[in-house]
Design an enzyme around this catalytic site. Structure first.
Site, mmCIF file in Angstrom:
data_model
loop_
_atom_site.group_PDB
_atom_site.id
_atom_site.type_symbol
_atom_site.label_atom_id
_atom_site.label_comp_id
_atom_site.label_asym_id
_atom_site.label_seq_id
_atom_site.Cartn_x
_atom_site.Cartn_y
_atom_site.Cartn_z
ATOM 1 N N LYS A 206 -5.370 9.812 7.938
ATOM 2 C CA LYS A 206 -4.503 10.981 8.111
ATOM 3 C C LYS A 206 -5.352 12.227 8.354
ATOM 4 C CE LYS A 206 -0.893 13.662 5.927
ATOM 5 N NZ LYS A 206 -0.031 13.880 4.784
ATOM 6 N N GLU A 212 -15.830 7.549 4.014
ATOM 7 C CA GLU A 212 -15.964 6.092 4.081
ATOM 8 C C GLU A 212 -15.448 5.559 5.423
ATOM 9 O OE1 GLU A 212 -14.651 7.913 1.743
ATOM 10 O OE2 GLU A 212 -14.970 7.110 -0.270
ATOM 11 N N GLY A 267 -0.117 9.804 2.613
ATOM 12 C CA GLY A 267 -0.897 8.600 2.919
ATOM 13 C C GLY A 267 -0.353 7.353 2.240
ATOM 14 N N ARG A 268 -0.022 7.452 0.954
ATOM 15 C CA ARG A 268 0.412 6.247 0.227
ATOM 16 C C ARG A 268 1.848 5.837 0.544
ATOM 17 N NH1 ARG A 268 -0.982 10.462 -2.858
ATOM 18 N NH2 ARG A 268 0.581 11.532 -4.115
ATOM 19 N N GLU A 353 -1.622 7.474 -8.100
ATOM 20 C CA GLU A 353 -2.037 8.669 -7.345
ATOM 21 C C GLU A 353 -0.876 9.666 -7.282
ATOM 22 O OE1 GLU A 353 -3.224 8.830 -2.962
ATOM 23 O OE2 GLU A 353 -5.190 8.733 -3.879
ATOM 24 N N HIS A 384 -3.578 -17.642 -16.855
ATOM 25 C CA HIS A 384 -4.772 -18.362 -17.294
ATOM 26 C C HIS A 384 -5.957 -17.419 -17.474
ATOM 27 C CE1 HIS A 384 -2.681 -22.150 -16.858
ATOM 28 N NE2 HIS A 384 -2.111 -21.597 -15.810
ATOM 29 N N LYS A 512 -15.081 13.568 -4.611
ATOM 30 C CA LYS A 512 -15.471 13.554 -3.187
ATOM 31 C C LYS A 512 -16.521 14.625 -2.919
ATOM 32 C CE LYS A 512 -11.137 12.180 -0.969
ATOM 33 N NZ LYS A 512 -10.026 12.599 -0.141
HETATM 34 O O1 LIG Z 1 -5.948 8.643 5.471
HETATM 35 P P1 LIG Z 1 -7.099 9.400 4.923
HETATM 36 O O2 LIG Z 1 -6.983 10.869 5.187
HETATM 37 O O3 LIG Z 1 -8.401 8.847 5.400
HETATM 38 O O4 LIG Z 1 -7.079 9.255 3.349
HETATM 39 C C1 LIG Z 1 -7.188 8.012 2.733
HETATM 40 C C2 LIG Z 1 -6.801 8.087 1.297
HETATM 41 O O5 LIG Z 1 -7.641 8.988 0.612
HETATM 42 C C3 LIG Z 1 -6.901 9.757 -0.319
HETATM 43 O O6 LIG Z 1 -6.784 11.041 0.191
HETATM 44 C C4 LIG Z 1 -7.561 9.785 -1.654
HETATM 45 O O7 LIG Z 1 -8.887 10.200 -1.541
HETATM 46 C C5 LIG Z 1 -5.547 9.076 -0.368
HETATM 47 O O8 LIG Z 1 -4.543 9.916 -0.777
HETATM 48 C C6 LIG Z 1 -5.405 8.589 1.034
HETATM 49 O O9 LIG Z 1 -4.432 7.593 1.146
#
Ligand SMILES: O=P(O)(O)OC[C@H]1O[C@](O)(CO)[C@@H](O)[C@@H]1O
Length: 546
Positions: A206, A212, A267-268, A353, A384, A512
């Site tokens: 987003k 990452e 995002g979620r 979150e 288990h 972050k």
């Molecule tokens: O879609 P993006 O901006 O890469 O974010 C990925 C995820 O990182 C977060 O911002 C958390 O760091 C989440 O809320 C989000 O889903």
């Protein structure tokens, strides 16, 4: 005292919680043979049994009064109408608009959001068909066989969870892979068997700033370009889904290959948007639309059903009861269907979150427990591994058991074995077995008195452990859409009742920022003296041990 604690329903629930703590569900069941009928909700595609909770009619009346007093229905109307209920980011919360049918306009700030969504769905469909039908060609003119979605958090968990859940519905036109971890081990492993000329990458982010994801996307570009001599290969092998077009373009992704995201999709909650492209590529667009329709069905139920019969609202009220009033600190999500093996991870982000926060909308400290930590695993595997803890530890962990009446992969004898465990576990967690029964059973088996005295206390199960049972008729795109939407709305209702800003996530920022600083220090081998001595020593150890 915070305003929630001053509510009449809140005070009533605190009182009821004191009384209930000394009761056993076995007694409640013995007193009321109508418990299941009273405390279950049947929808066309799924059933919720919440009777195995420490509740009675008085508790439910008080919980429903809490929902009334906290104006859940008014907030629900605001969310669906596109009001800016994401207060700290000054945004609307409109993931529900993503599954709205084309003939249901939604006007927000003078714009018809439904039209915008339908336009994007149309673009997605064209793209999906082109790839699946072999009309989108790679740099060497070959069709695409493999899709790699690069994203993390909401840009990974939803699509991957759904892809896994609906594997049996894929026709294999393409193979879909996911890369989320910045640990190079994952992307190397995913790319190893793939042929660059046949791979299409979706960079899902987003913000298009997530370190990452950017690192993985850069590695993917290098992997592709070192195999191809075509200077246009990135255009043929990369698409992006983002609300930050500029960043995607400066990253090298062509404007025509960028699918937009609106700021009103969190995002979620975004698997219904173009973030779900990998799902649609895997299943085909018709099945993606069925997923959306199932979510829309649940939206309609959530809007129209009275709260007392409202699947998501009841799930939320039970969670608030168990956590805020009865004091449970965690909740297990226990799917009994292999297809749902990523559901717990998905719900961890969705709930924790969203509502894992400790100040109210007004910025005041909350002085009550908010949401539990969510954990779990496929139920059978859990049995288990950690069910010992669920049955006999001193911590009560309420659990959602989620299963399916029909198996999508029927194998003789398997489903009945699976589901008999599903039913037996919620029964055992509730009824338990007392010492008298244990002793009688051991005696009937001919055990000596010494053995009985030694072992009996260890075999006692106190029971009285709350569970919800969610039973889907089968796992298919439509029903899965409904299930996910039910949890989304549950989380929304929890947030309203607890006065939590459910749609921001400021708590991820500090780490972050520090990681970015530490990365600079590691890369320049210049460890700052400003760190605490633990962090500084760890960094120095790491550098010297490399
Ligand atoms: O879609 P993006 O901006 O890469 O974010 C990925 C995820 O990182 C977060 O911002 C958390 O760091 C989440 O809320 C989000 O889903």
């Amino acid at each position: 005292m915070s305003s929630r604690q001053a509510l009449a329903s809140w005070k009533k629930l605190q009182q009821l919680a004191k009384d209930k703590k000394s009761q056993h569900m076995n007694t409640l069941f013995a007193q009321d043979s109508e418990r299941f009928n009273k405390f279950s909700i049947e929808l066309p595609n799924m059933l919720l049994d919440y009777s195995k909770n420490l509740i009675d009619s008085e508790t439910m009346t008080a919980l429903l009064a809490l929902a009334e007093e906290t104006k859940v229905c008014d907030w629900r109307a605001k969310m669906f109408a596109g009001e800016k209920i994401n207060q700290t980011e000054d945004r609307a919360v409109l993931h529900t608009a993503l599954r709205r049918p084309h003939d249901k306009p939604l006007i927000v700030d003078g714009e018809n959001v439904t039209d915008q969504v339908q336009k994007q769905l149309g673009e997605m469909e064209v793209f999906v068909n082109k790839v699946r039908q072999g009309r989108w060609l790679g740099y060497s003119g070959k069709r695409i066989t493999d899709i790699v979605n690069i994203g993390v958090g909401g840009s990974n968990l939803g699509p991957q969870m759904v892809t896994e859940a609906l594997k049996q519905y894929s026709d294999g036109s393409v193979n879909v892979h996911y890369v989320s971890n910045v640990d190079g081990a994952q992307i190397v492993e995913v790319l190893r068997p793939l042929e660059p000329e046949k791979v299409l990458f979706i960079v899902s982010s987003k913000t298009f700033t997530t370190k990452e994801t950017m690192t993985n996307a850069r590695t993917a570009i290098n992997w592709l370009t070192s195999a191809s001599f075509d200077e246009n290969s990135v255009a043929k092998h990369f698409v992006a889904v983002t609300a930050n077009k500029e960043n995607a373009m400066s990253f090298g992704i062509e404007e025509k290959n960028i699918f937009d995201m609106w700021d009103w999709v969190g995002g979620r909650f975004s698997l219904w948007s173009a973030i779900g492209l990998a799902i649609a590529l895997d299943l085909g667009f018709d099945k993606f639309k069925e997923l959306l329709s199932g979510a829309y069905d649940m939206d309609q139920h959530f809007i129209n059903a009275p709260l007392k019969d409202n699947f998501p609202a009841i799930l939320a009220l039970i969670s608030v009861w168990n956590t805020t009033f009865l004091g449970s600190q965690s909740q297990a999500i226990l799917p009994y269907d292999q297809t749902l093996h990523m559901l717990t991870a998905y719900l961890q982000q969705a709930e924790m979150e969203s509502n894992g926060k400790s100040v109210t909308w007004d910025g005041d400290e909350v002085d009550y427990a908010t949401v539990p930590s969510i954990w779990g695993e496929l139920g059978i595997n859990g049995q288990h591994a950690f069910y010992q803890y669920l049955h006999q530890s001193n911590n009560v962990v309420p659990a959602d058991f989620i299963g399916s009446v029909k198996s999508v992969t029927p194998v003789k004898g398997h489903h009945e074995t699976l589901m008999s465990n599903f039913f037996a576990q919620t029964q055992a967690l509730m009824t338990g077995v007392n010492e008298e029964q244990v002793r009688a059973d051991l005696k009937a088996k001919g055990r000596t008195q010494d053995y009985i005295d030694k072992v009996a206390p260890h075999k006692v199960h106190k029971g009285n452990r709350p569970t919800n049972t969610i039973l889907l008729k089968c796992i298919n795109p439509r029903n899965l859409g409904s299930l996910i939407a039910a949890y989304e709305h549950k989380i929304f209702v929890q947030g309203i009742i607890l006065q939590i800003c459910s749609f921001d996530q400021w708590g991820v920022e500090l780490g972050k920022g520090l990681a970015a600083e530490i990365q600079d220090e590691l890369e320049t081998n210049n460890i700052s003296e400003q760190h605490d001595c633990s962090t500084a020593s760890l960094l120095k150890f790491y550098q010297s041990a490399k």
